[in-house]
Design a protein around this motif. Structure first.
Motif, PDB file in Angstrom:
ATOM      1  N   GLU A   1      -0.328   9.060 -11.554  1.00  0.00           N
ATOM      2  CA  GLU A   1      -0.725   7.987 -10.570  1.00  0.00           C
ATOM      3  C   GLU A   1      -1.970   7.321 -11.008  1.00  0.00           C
ATOM      4  OE1 GLU A   1      -0.115   6.887  -6.026  1.00  0.00           O
ATOM      5  OE2 GLU A   1      -1.317   8.436  -6.600  1.00  0.00           O
ATOM      6  N   ASP A   2      -2.906   8.119 -11.273  1.00  0.00           N
ATOM      7  CA  ASP A   2      -4.045   7.868 -11.572  1.00  0.00           C
ATOM      8  C   ASP A   2      -3.966   6.905 -13.010  1.00  0.00           C
ATOM      9  OD1 ASP A   2      -5.253   8.847  -9.637  1.00  0.00           O
ATOM     10  OD2 ASP A   2      -5.971  10.648 -10.390  1.00  0.00           O
TER      11      ASP A   2
ATOM     12  N   ASN B   1       2.633   2.757  -3.262  1.00  0.00           N
ATOM     13  CA  ASN B   1       1.868   3.569  -4.015  1.00  0.00           C
ATOM     14  C   ASN B   1       1.350   4.870  -3.363  1.00  0.00           C
ATOM     15  OD1 ASN B   1       2.358   1.786  -6.399  1.00  0.00           O
ATOM     16  ND2 ASN B   1       1.084   0.316  -5.451  1.00  0.00           N
TER      17      ASN B   1
ATOM     18  N   TYR C   1      -1.627   5.189 -14.131  1.00  0.00           N
ATOM     19  CA  TYR C   1      -0.832   4.196 -13.810  1.00  0.00           C
ATOM     20  C   TYR C   1      -1.830   3.006 -13.062  1.00  0.00           C
ATOM     21  CZ  TYR C   1       2.654   0.962 -11.695  1.00  0.00           C
ATOM     22  OH  TYR C   1       3.286   0.007 -11.106  1.00  0.00           O
ATOM     23  N   LYS C   2      -2.475   3.520 -12.267  1.00  0.00           N
ATOM     24  CA  LYS C   2      -3.467   2.681 -11.747  1.00  0.00           C
ATOM     25  C   LYS C   2      -4.657   2.103 -12.551  1.00  0.00           C
ATOM     26  CE  LYS C   2      -3.211   4.647  -6.897  1.00  0.00           C
ATOM     27  NZ  LYS C   2      -3.998   5.361  -5.820  1.00  0.00           N
ATOM     28  N   LYS C   3      -4.862   3.102 -13.508  1.00  0.00           N
ATOM     29  CA  LYS C   3      -5.979   2.535 -14.384  1.00  0.00           C
ATOM     30  C   LYS C   3      -5.533   1.506 -15.580  1.00  0.00           C
ATOM     31  CE  LYS C   3      -9.264   4.182 -17.953  1.00  0.00           C
ATOM     32  NZ  LYS C   3      -8.712   3.000 -18.988  1.00  0.00           N
TER      33      LYS C   3
ATOM     34  N   TYR D   1       0.830  -1.413  -0.005  1.00  0.00           N
ATOM     35  CA  TYR D   1      -0.023   0.150  -0.033  1.00  0.00           C
ATOM     36  C   TYR D   1       1.060   1.273  -0.016  1.00  0.00           C
ATOM     37  CZ  TYR D   1      -3.691   3.341   1.052  1.00  0.00           C
ATOM     38  OH  TYR D   1      -4.657   4.420   0.943  1.00  0.00           O
TER      39      TYR D   1
ATOM     40  N   ASN E   1      -2.729  -0.473 -14.889  1.00  0.00           N
ATOM     41  CA  ASN E   1      -2.537  -1.596 -13.930  1.00  0.00           C
ATOM     42  C   ASN E   1      -3.984  -2.512 -14.062  1.00  0.00           C
ATOM     43  OD1 ASN E   1      -0.905  -3.041 -12.673  1.00  0.00           O
ATOM     44  ND2 ASN E   1      -0.319  -1.400 -11.425  1.00  0.00           N
ATOM     45  N   ALA E   2      -5.149  -1.796 -13.919  1.00  0.00           N
ATOM     46  CA  ALA E   2      -6.476  -2.305 -13.753  1.00  0.00           C
ATOM     47  C   ALA E   2      -6.889  -2.919 -15.314  1.00  0.00           C
ATOM     48  CB  ALA E   2      -7.481  -1.582 -13.366  1.00  0.00           C
TER      49      ALA E   2
END
Length: 651
Positions: A618-619, A204, A621-623, A201, A625-626
């Motif tokens: 970062e957003d 990130n 990156y998260k998207k 956690y 990854n999803a």
């Protein structure tokens, strides 16, 4: 820059904690704040938090900076509310808007006023913007990551022990997502799975993180800078804890060489002054050199560092080959079954680490081995076994009216008072501290006295339950050294992976009520677990893809047979799935490339220094990854179809 500490000095009474030191904290910092116990690490965090006022220097923070401080003082919080509702208080504004929506809904039941409708619509929009519909899910995810079961989330907060309460408050702090998150010994309250979850956690986490911890593995994984508080000064190092150790040795070597060179120079100049100060032709030159020496900025000699007092365990009797045997042991608390037909054997020379998540029964198993916990089945103690058991709950065995030194003298170790005082120094009791009464000590200090008593005893079998919880890194190293030389056997429970890796030669894990033994070190066990996890996965996609691509068509059959039509249909479907399979491979490769680029972007100074740019990156990156996770799932599904169709084609 988030926070700038400039030439600050802070005194606690007559004692100087920090003097003329500076520290700049920037976005993306992962800082390990280290130092011996008692040097003032927690005090420095409180200075940053605004709890204490400095006597000199300045502290500047960006406007509207949010700070989160995780520390022992949080335990004073009490409530009968459920665990999840306590966690959800992190979303203060969203909860406020939710309450306002409820009030507006009640009003709209009796009135359809346009102004009320507009206000309701505005509040709905604000609630949506605050992601209010997901706060319960977010809170549950973090709490479960920190070890709570789904059923635990609805239980009252005040029904839990101090360690579990700290987890709730840590979850709340994480969910608040402050710009600077300060964590004072967070791993003391977590088991291994929870520590690993926290590591993932925090890796990130958007803001800066400052960590005080004695857990070297945790520091190595989490920090990119180390700040050491030593001799009232802040010393800055780049990299993780291991990098700090290497660089500190280099710095000390350089300083010592500079000191020695300067001392040689000073001696030469002093000899010249002494020889020629009375000679008229050289007196002026000698006087000039003397003035120059007076103004010379002296290089300090390298100090010896923390005292390297050695802990030594003594063993009086040699036990038999087998120290304890468990046969078909069972243990349950109501409906909760901890051990079920468990069997194990402890041999002379074994140094066993019991690891796993909290609630699996590690401490219970220790007590069963010690014979202090009721159980079913058979426990067979070995010959000539002398046991010493260290556990937090056994602190009541200390004699409260004794002084610390007196308590240790009563153990019959045969050590002199000087030797006992030296040992107590390892456990952070210096000088007149050894004359303190046990009854006035804190919980952590009592735990250290109890551990010191274990060491001065002459047991040949030790059982240690979380022995490092109240020690600093230096003391943990001393304990590791002592256990390495210990001629007896031991079973220990610890969440400190570095400590376990340096002390254990066997690993025990409780799985489905049984004791699973691994003969090897913690590092070897970790590698074995990784191999087991990989073996449990489906075959690698690269290999999986080869089968459909090299599959040969079945020999042609007479057109009149039904089998021919079936084969053609199967072949068309197989080709279709293979095309989708190849397309997914290309898409996955593209997303992996995109992830690498985003990772590189987040490392760029101009990105992480700009909060908005960093958050947008970062957003993304998260998207990505999803999206990658979704494609990988589709990839596995289609591959299974390909394999199924190929089997039908061949059979």
């Amino acid at each position: 820059m988030l926070i700038a500490l400039q030439d600050i000095t802070f005194e606690f009474g007559a004692r100087t904690i920090i003097e003329d030191s500076s520290w700049h904290i920037i976005p993306g910092d992962r800082v390990g704040l280290i130092g011996l116990n008692g040097t003032g690490k927690s005090t420095l965090l409180r200075i940053i938090n605004g709890d204490y006022t400095i006597s000199k220097g300045s502290i500047n923070k960006i406007r509207n900076l949010s700070l989160g401080f995780f520390n022992q003082d949080l335990l004073s919080f009490e409530t009968e509310n459920s665990v999840i509702s306590v966690g959800m208080t992190a979303f203060e504004q969203a909860l406020k808007v939710e309450k306002e929506l409820e009030e507006l809904t009640a009003k709209l039941e009796h009135s359809q006023d346009d102004a009320l409708l507009h206000e309701y619509a505005d509040k709905l929009h604000e609630f949506d913007t605050l992601d209010g519909y997901n706060i319960r899910h977010k809170t549950a995810t973090v709490l479960e990551g920190l070890g709570f079961s789904t059923a635990d989330l609805e239980r009252p907060y005040n029904q839990f022990s101090g360690g579990w309460r700290m987890r709730v408050l840590l979850a709340k702090l994480i969910l608040q997502q402050p710009d600077v998150l300060m964590l004072d010994e967070p791993t003391n309250h977590l088991d291994l799975p929870s520590i690993e979850w926290l590591e993932k956690y925090l890796s990130n986490y958007n803001g800066a993180v400052i960590i005080v911890s004695h857990d070297r593995y945790f520091l190595d994984k989490m920090v990119n800078k180390v700040v050491e508080l030593y001799q009232q000064q802040l010393h800055h190092y780049a990299g993780n804890y291991s990098d700090y150790e290497e660089e500190k040795v280099m710095r000390r070597d350089l300083q010592q060489r500079a000191y020695e060179n300067q001392q040689d120079y000073i001696r030469q100049q002093e000899r010249f002054i002494e020889r020629f100060k009375a000679k008229a032709s050289k007196a002026a030159q000698a006087q000039s050199i003397a003035k120059r020496l007076d103004k010379l900025e002296r290089v300090e000699q390298v100090d010896g560092g923390p005292a390297k007092i050695r802990m030594n365990f003594s063993v009086d009797k040699m036990p038999g080959k087998i120290l304890c045997t468990l046969n078909g042991v069972g243990k349950a608390f109501g409906q909760l079954e901890i051990l079920k037909n468990a069997s194990a054997e402890i041999n002379r020379g074994d140094k066993i680490a019991l690891i796993g998540a909290n609630g699996k029964g590690k401490s219970t198993l220790l007590r069963v081995i010690a014979g202090t916990e009721p159980y079913t089945g058979e426990r067979v103690p070995g010959h000539n076994v002398v046991t010493s058991f260290y556990a937090q709950h056994q602190l009541e065995s200390l004699h409260l009216e004794n002084e610390i030194l007196e308590e240790l003298k009563g153990c019959g170790s045969g050590l002199t008072e000087m030797e006992l005082r030296g040992l107590l120094g390892c456990f952070l009791f210096q000088g007149d501290d050894v004359f303190k009464k046990i009854r006035i000590l804190s919980g952590g200090e009592k735990a250290r006295v109890a551990l010191a008593k274990v060491i001065v005893g002459k047991a040949n079998f030790l059982m240690l339950d979380e022995p490092t919880n109240h020690l600093d890194i230096n003391s943990v190293e001393m304990l590791i050294d002592a256990l390495g030389k210990y001629e007896g056997s031991l079973v220990l429970v610890s969440h400190d992976r570095y400590f376990v890796s340096k002390t254990a030669n066997k690993i025990w894990e409780i799985v489905d009520g049984e004791i699973k033994e691994f003969k090897g070190t913690y590092g070897e066990w970790e590698e074995w677990k990784k191999r087991q996890a990989l073996a449990a996965l489906p075959a690698k996609p690269e290999k999986e893809k080869k089968s459909p691509s090299v599959a040969q068509p079945q020999p042609a059959k007479p057109a009149s047979t039904p089998k021919t039509a079936i084969d053609k249909d199967l072949q068309k479907e197989l080709q279709k799935q293979q095309r989708q399979f190849q397309q997914l491979e290309q898409q996955i490769a593209g997303l992996k490339d995109k992830l690498k680029q985003l990772e590189a972007d987040m490392a760029e100074p101009e990105i992480y220094a700009n909060k908005d740019k960093f958050r947008a990156t970062e957003d993304a990156y998260k998207k990505t990854n999803a999206d990658l996770a979704k494609l990988n799932s589709d990839y596995e599904t289609i591959f299974e179809k390909v394999m199924e169709l190929e089997e039908k084609m061949q059979g």
